[in-house]
Design an enzyme around this catalytic site. Structure first.
Site, PDB file in Angstrom:
ATOM      1  N   LYS A 184       0.843  -1.179  -0.006  1.00  0.00           N
ATOM      2  CA  LYS A 184       0.093   0.017   0.148  1.00  0.00           C
ATOM      3  C   LYS A 184       0.912   1.310   0.029  1.00  0.00           C
ATOM      4  CE  LYS A 184      -2.080   3.195   1.892  1.00  0.00           C
ATOM      5  NZ  LYS A 184      -1.604   4.284   1.518  1.00  0.00           N
ATOM      6  N   GLU A 259       9.458   1.225  11.515  1.00  0.00           N
ATOM      7  CA  GLU A 259      10.374   2.348  11.266  1.00  0.00           C
ATOM      8  C   GLU A 259       9.738   3.636  11.204  1.00  0.00           C
ATOM      9  OE1 GLU A 259      13.367   1.487  10.863  1.00  0.00           O
ATOM     10  OE2 GLU A 259      13.282  -0.673   9.741  1.00  0.00           O
ATOM     11  N   CYS A 293      13.938  10.580   7.321  1.00  0.00           N
ATOM     12  CA  CYS A 293      13.595  10.135   8.797  1.00  0.00           C
ATOM     13  C   CYS A 293      14.887  10.306   9.845  1.00  0.00           C
ATOM     14  CB  CYS A 293      13.359   8.912   8.864  1.00  0.00           C
ATOM     15  SG  CYS A 293      14.299   7.535   7.745  1.00  0.00           S
ATOM     16  N   GLU A 391       9.320  16.123  15.573  1.00  0.00           N
ATOM     17  CA  GLU A 391       9.714  15.978  14.080  1.00  0.00           C
ATOM     18  C   GLU A 391       9.171  16.763  13.408  1.00  0.00           C
ATOM     19  OE1 GLU A 391       8.585  12.246  12.182  1.00  0.00           O
ATOM     20  OE2 GLU A 391      10.811  12.174  11.374  1.00  0.00           O
TER      21      GLU A 391
HETATM   22  P1  NAD Z   1       2.195   8.257   7.852  1.00  0.00           P
HETATM   23  O1  NAD Z   1       2.190   7.566   8.989  1.00  0.00           O
HETATM   24  O2  NAD Z   1       1.185   9.393   7.824  1.00  0.00           O
HETATM   25  O3  NAD Z   1       1.692   7.466   6.427  1.00  0.00           O
HETATM   26  C1  NAD Z   1       2.563   6.341   6.120  1.00  0.00           C
HETATM   27  C2  NAD Z   1       1.851   5.131   5.435  1.00  0.00           C
HETATM   28  O4  NAD Z   1       0.952   4.872   6.325  1.00  0.00           O
HETATM   29  C3  NAD Z   1       1.085   5.788   4.244  1.00  0.00           C
HETATM   30  O5  NAD Z   1       1.092   4.948   3.259  1.00  0.00           O
HETATM   31  C4  NAD Z   1      -0.427   5.965   4.946  1.00  0.00           C
HETATM   32  O6  NAD Z   1      -1.546   5.776   3.853  1.00  0.00           O
HETATM   33  C5  NAD Z   1      -0.409   4.722   5.645  1.00  0.00           C
HETATM   34  N1  NAD Z   1      -1.404   4.922   6.734  1.00  0.00           N
HETATM   35  C6  NAD Z   1      -1.796   5.888   7.446  1.00  0.00           C
HETATM   36  N2  NAD Z   1      -2.794   5.846   8.660  1.00  0.00           N
HETATM   37  C7  NAD Z   1      -2.975   4.214   8.481  1.00  0.00           C
HETATM   38  C8  NAD Z   1      -3.690   3.370   8.987  1.00  0.00           C
HETATM   39  N3  NAD Z   1      -4.817   3.622  10.033  1.00  0.00           N
HETATM   40  N4  NAD Z   1      -3.505   2.017   8.742  1.00  0.00           N
HETATM   41  C9  NAD Z   1      -2.448   1.810   8.009  1.00  0.00           C
HETATM   42  N5  NAD Z   1      -1.997   2.378   7.143  1.00  0.00           N
HETATM   43  C10 NAD Z   1      -2.037   3.610   7.385  1.00  0.00           C
HETATM   44  O7  NAD Z   1       3.569   8.869   7.477  1.00  0.00           O
HETATM   45  P2  NAD Z   1       4.132   9.860   6.180  1.00  0.00           P
HETATM   46  O8  NAD Z   1       3.708  11.068   6.674  1.00  0.00           O
HETATM   47  O9  NAD Z   1       3.610   9.066   4.990  1.00  0.00           O
HETATM   48  O10 NAD Z   1       5.680   9.427   6.456  1.00  0.00           O
HETATM   49  C11 NAD Z   1       6.502  10.504   7.308  1.00  0.00           C
HETATM   50  C12 NAD Z   1       6.912   9.782   8.422  1.00  0.00           C
HETATM   51  O11 NAD Z   1       7.468   8.592   7.926  1.00  0.00           O
HETATM   52  C13 NAD Z   1       7.966  10.615   9.234  1.00  0.00           C
HETATM   53  O12 NAD Z   1       7.600  10.385  10.679  1.00  0.00           O
HETATM   54  C14 NAD Z   1       9.394   9.908   9.082  1.00  0.00           C
HETATM   55  O13 NAD Z   1      10.084   9.981   9.990  1.00  0.00           O
HETATM   56  C15 NAD Z   1       8.738   8.516   8.910  1.00  0.00           C
HETATM   57  N6  NAD Z   1       9.637   7.610   8.221  1.00  0.00           N
HETATM   58  C16 NAD Z   1      10.631   6.837   8.896  1.00  0.00           C
HETATM   59  C17 NAD Z   1      11.697   5.934   8.185  1.00  0.00           C
HETATM   60  C18 NAD Z   1      12.261   5.286   9.086  1.00  0.00           C
HETATM   61  O14 NAD Z   1      13.108   4.102   8.482  1.00  0.00           O
HETATM   62  N7  NAD Z   1      12.558   5.075  10.450  1.00  0.00           N
HETATM   63  C19 NAD Z   1      11.641   6.218   6.994  1.00  0.00           C
HETATM   64  C20 NAD Z   1      11.066   7.300   6.220  1.00  0.00           C
HETATM   65  C21 NAD Z   1      10.022   8.025   6.927  1.00  0.00           C
END
Ligand code: NAD
Length: 499
Positions: A184, A259, A293, A391
């Site tokens: 997804k 992650e 991240c 963040e």
């Molecule tokens: P997000 O949590 O809003 O969304 C991430 C994914 O989760 C998307 O595909 C979204 O559609 C999905 N999602 C949202 N709600 C959901 C639910 N209830 N059930 C299942 N899936 C759901 O994050 P974002 O804004 O897309 O990404 C930014 C974040 O990602 C930042 O906090 C960043 O630090 C983190 N990130 C972490 C790493 C790592 O390796 N630690 C790497 C890249 C990004």
């Protein structure tokens, strides 16, 4: 000021559809959502908005494909992974252009992401053919060996910051391990994922092995997390969503890998090579638009070099070239989405009340439209400030002084996060001491984030649960079964025996 010219890559799809059982399909209920670019902030395509019926179909396809895919020899699966890498490389330019157009990342940086995506497949192909299983011997009496079996249908959920590369980071080990999967992708950046179907077809990946369902997280993502036939969820995204997914996964006791977010410290001592540190700190926090991240977004500087560092850091930040993502001279492009841009600007507003603004803070004058922000540096940031604790995920950095090693460690550990840390010193003993004392999953000494694909990747505290990367990824996507074999006579207490 003339409006920003629209630079569109060739071949933009008018519709982005799901990929289920080897076919491009619309959502069962026909629903779609608009996809916008971050420069014009106007819709350029419509993506299928998946719901639970689409997830049901995708999981059924993945389940049907599992027996044949998981039975292939390691060499056969590795060959497929290498063919995927070839197909990714063959689309390198288009991939980089699509990613840059959709996410706002500078084109020079999305080229790097496309290369890394191909490398992820090649690396896991190599892991697969060199993989052995453990065996244990207890004298001459017992011999035990481990059998690894793929977990089944893997659910992969990815964020928007480096979409294609992060998708490859999960697809490659899941496929290598013998899992079939449902991906997804993030709803703000589905464009590069629209290239997977032709890549997978060209690489002869059997129908149903990889399924892609686009859609909103709370609908398509949630349906995947809730599906009883998906025993494992690999999630990269925000800490709040990660918490929610762990709670939902408890219902079916799923294996999860998380992650999550970060607020990683850079600890800069006065004895460091300041020139090298400055280059690294500027790159580490402003590359990928600061939407990274592992960004070193809290810079802690030893007092004797603090003012000099602030002055030079602010000068460099002011000179960072913000521009159209497609321009090869651009160093910082457009932030991914209007909503995210507004959120980052809110933090800038909060920061001006909490600390001293020494660079940026506004849209560059030559860019009247689009989600642009000049790299922003706040100095003298107190540890309880929101811009120190939360963040921001944009080109915004908090700088604070420290007096000694003890205070440096205290400040480095003073947030809920623990993803990465960067230490700058020419005293090697001190470098290692701090590396061991900092609460984080990954530390770099005298470097920015340079990955080695064999090493564990992940965070502690609110930055994640579990590790991926190298053998850790294979552990995650497989179950280890131990088989104990008696080689001699086993001494067994004879309960109930009368003779
Ligand atoms: P997000 O949590 O809003 O969304 C991430 C994914 O989760 C998307 O595909 C979204 O559609 C999905 N999602 C949202 N709600 C959901 C639910 N209830 N059930 C299942 N899936 C759901 O994050 P974002 O804004 O897309 O990404 C930014 C974040 O990602 C930042 O906090 C960043 O630090 C983190 N990130 C972490 C790493 C790592 O390796 N630690 C790497 C890249 C990004």
């Amino acid at each position: 000021m003339p409006p920003t010219p629209i630079i569109r890559p060739d071949g933009l799809p008018q519709a982005i559809r799901h990929w289920i059982g080897g076919e491009a399909v619309d959502s069962a209920d026909g629903l779609t959502f608009d996809v916008e670019d971050p420069v014009a902030n106007s819709p350029y395509s419509k993506a299928a908005a998946g719901g639970h019926r689409d997830i049901d179909r995708a999981v059924a396809a993945a389940k049907a494909a599992f027996p044949a895919w998981s039975r292939l020899s390691n060499r056969e699966r590795a060959n497929t992974l290498n063919r995927i890498a070839d197909a990714v490389e063959a689309r390198h330019d288009q991939l980089a252009q699509f990613e840059s157009y959709d996410s706002g990342l500078p084109i020079t940086q999305t080229r790097g992401q496309a290369r890394r995506a191909a490398e992820n497949f090649r690396y896991f192909a190599d892991v697969l053919v060199s993989l052995g299983e453990e065996a244990f011997r207890q004298g001459t009496d017992q011999f035990s060996y481990v059998v690894r079996t793929p977990v089944g249908v893997a659910g992969l959920i990815t964020p928007w910051n480096t979409p294609f590369m992060l998708e490859s980071w999960k697809l490659a080990p899941a496929l290598a391990s013998g899992c079939t999967l449902v991906l997804k992708p993030a709803e703000w950046t589905p464009l590069s994922a629209s290239l997977w179907p032709e890549i997978l077809t060209e690489a002869n990946v059997p129908a149903g092995v990889v399924n892609i369902v686009h859609g909103i997280g709370e609908e398509a993502g949630q349906a995947l997390v809730d599906h009883p036939d998906v025993p494992l969820i690999s999630f990269t995204g925000s800490t709040d969503t990660g918490r929610h997914i762990i709670r939902s996964s408890a219902q079916h006791l799923k294996t999860t890998s998380m992650e999550l977010g970060g607020k990683s410290p850079v600890v800069l001592f006065a004895d460091a090579d300041l020139e090298a540190a400055l280059d690294s700190i500027v790159f580490g926090v402003f590359s990928l638009n600061g939407e990274r991240c592992t960004a070193g977004s809290r810079v802690l500087v030893e007092r004797p070099v603090y003012e000099e560092f602030i002055r030079r850091f602010a000068e460099r930040a002011a000179q960072v070239r913000v521009g159209h993502p497609a321009d090869p001279d651009t160093e910082v492009g457009a932030l991914v989405h209007q909503e995210h841009y507004a959120r980052v600007l809110d933090y800038v507003e909060i920061g001006t009340k909490e600390a001293r603004l020494v660079a940026g803070g506004t849209r560059p004058a030559h860019l009247p439209e689009g989600n642009y922000l000049q790299p922003t540096v706040f100095a003298d940031v107190p540890r309880d400030a929101r811009i120190f604790q939360e963040e921001i995920f944009g080109p915004v950095v908090a700088v604070a002084p420290f007096e000694d090693e003890t205070e440096a460690i205290e400040l480095a550990n003073a947030t809920q996060f623990g993803l990465a840390a960067y230490i700058w010193t020419s005293d090697l003993k001190r470098g290692h001491r701090i590396a061991h004392a900092v609460e984080s999953g990954m530390v770099w000494i005298n470097s920015h984030n340079v990955r080695d694909l064999r090493t564990p990747f992940g965070g502690v505290k609110a930055s994640g649960v579990g590790r991926e990367g190298g053998a850790h990824s294979i552990d995650f996507y497989t179950e280890s079964k131990i088989v104990h074999v008696a080689l001699g006579d086993v001494h067994t207490p004879r309960f109930g025996a009368t003779t």
